[in-house]
Scaffold this active site. Structure first.
Site, PDB file in Angstrom:
ATOM      1  N   CYS A 116      29.576  18.104  -9.666  1.00 37.70           N
ATOM      2  CA  CYS A 116      28.215  17.594  -9.726  1.00 37.70           C
ATOM      3  C   CYS A 116      28.000  16.502  -8.691  1.00 37.70           C
ATOM      4  O   CYS A 116      28.931  15.925  -8.160  1.00 37.70           O
ATOM      5  CB  CYS A 116      27.917  17.044 -11.119  1.00 37.70           C
ATOM      6  SG  CYS A 116      27.932  18.324 -12.383  1.00 37.70           S
ATOM      7  N   ALA A 254      16.908  33.219 -19.234  1.00 39.80           N
ATOM      8  CA  ALA A 254      17.024  34.678 -19.217  1.00 39.80           C
ATOM      9  C   ALA A 254      17.728  35.150 -20.486  1.00 39.80           C
ATOM     10  O   ALA A 254      18.852  34.749 -20.777  1.00 39.80           O
ATOM     11  CB  ALA A 254      17.788  35.129 -17.977  1.00 39.80           C
ATOM     12  N   ARG A 255      17.058  35.992 -21.231  1.00 42.92           N
ATOM     13  CA  ARG A 255      17.585  36.571 -22.462  1.00 42.92           C
ATOM     14  C   ARG A 255      17.234  38.056 -22.483  1.00 42.92           C
ATOM     15  O   ARG A 255      16.479  38.529 -21.631  1.00 42.92           O
ATOM     16  CB  ARG A 255      16.978  35.891 -23.695  1.00 42.92           C
ATOM     17  CG  ARG A 255      17.225  34.411 -23.799  1.00 42.92           C
ATOM     18  CD  ARG A 255      18.669  34.096 -24.144  1.00 42.92           C
ATOM     19  NE  ARG A 255      18.847  32.684 -24.458  1.00 42.92           N
ATOM     20  CZ  ARG A 255      19.057  31.739 -23.572  1.00 42.92           C
ATOM     21  NH1 ARG A 255      19.091  32.051 -22.272  1.00 42.92           N
ATOM     22  NH2 ARG A 255      19.236  30.479 -23.934  1.00 42.92           N
TER      23      ARG A 255
END
Length: 270
Positions: A116, A254-255
């Site tokens: 990160c 997103a599913r």
């Protein structure tokens, strides 16, 4: 180097027939993801230290070099050697003379945490990078996305073992998975995938990631000319702004049978 280890741990849980926790000193074997410091060394000079899974580090070095603007194409790197040292791994990268001279002008050292952070950035105005606007060269059938989500889940071998890694996969326009990379850091997993993408001739398609869509995830995708990024979790506001500015198709949450289209809807059809 192996990416996971077995370790005996203590655990607690509630049984079916009581609301009380069982004894805390019960033991079981657990599988832990390996996280190791990886130093990226360009022509003998350390540039960055990232916390990574110790696999596919040549692809990581290539992808990182591209997304950070250190190189423009894979041919700018003459060689990559992965060397285990006493406290981690060194990835020794040989740059072309021209690219190494450019790197030395603004060389920075940093320590990353699970991939990160905006790598090597010293000032706020260096965070917001601008890239060429992406052309719209394809349309993707959203009906294919469900099978892609299934493929992403079942191919996360390290994630299934440890529950501690992110995955980034590349799919072609027919919904076939071409590559998948896992890492303890989502940005590192993406860099590994983008390294593969560059050395494979930049096939057309899209990236599906098991994480959220952060600004840096979008920036890396745009930097390598990939036109579409789909993530399992949400997008941040800055990620959406970046995607809109550069004509990236960005889908989050997103599913099966649904998702949020944040930008670039003209590449999508059903």
């Amino acid at each position: 180097m192996q990416c996971w280890i077995r370790q005996t741990i203590n655990f607690f849980r509630k049984t079916k027939n009581t609301e009380k926790l069982t004894a805390l000193l019960q033991q079981k074997e657990d599988i832990l993801a390996v996280e190791i410091p990886v130093s990226l060394v360009y022509n003998g000079i350390s540039h960055a230290v990232m916390m990574c899974s110790p696999n596919n580090l040549e692809d990581f070095a290539l992808g990182f070099s591209l997304t950070e603007g250190i190189i423009n194409k894979p041919e700018d790197i003459y060689g990559i050697d992965v060397v285990e040292v006493c406290n981690g791994i060194e990835v020794q990268i040989e740059l072309s003379s021209r690219k190494f001279m450019a790197l030395k002008e603004h060389r920075r050292n940093l320590t990353g945490r699970t991939g990160c952070g905006i790598c090597g950035t010293e000032q706020l105005n260096q965070v917001y990078k601008t890239f060429p606007k992406l052309d719209c060269t394809f349309q993707f059938d959203l009906n294919l996305l469900d099978s892609c989500l299934i493929d992403l889940q079942k191919n996360q071998l390290l994630g299934c073992k440890t529950g501690a890694t992110h995955a980034c996969a590349f799919f072609d326009l027919y919904g076939s998975m071409l590559a998948i990379y896992e890492d303890v850091g989502r940005h590192v997993a993406l860099d590994k995938l983008l390294g593969w993408h560059a050395k494979s001739g930049k096939p057309r398609g899209f990236i599906l990631a098991s994480s959220r869509a952060s600004y840096e995830m979008v920036q890396k995708t745009v930097a390598c000319g990939v036109e579409m990024l789909v993530t399992i979790s949400a997008a941040t506001d800055l990620a959406v702004t970046m995607a809109e500015k550069h004509n990236l198709t960005l889908i989050g949450f997103a599913r099966e049978g649904k998702g949020n289209i944040y930008s670039g809807h003209l590449r999508l059809h059903n």
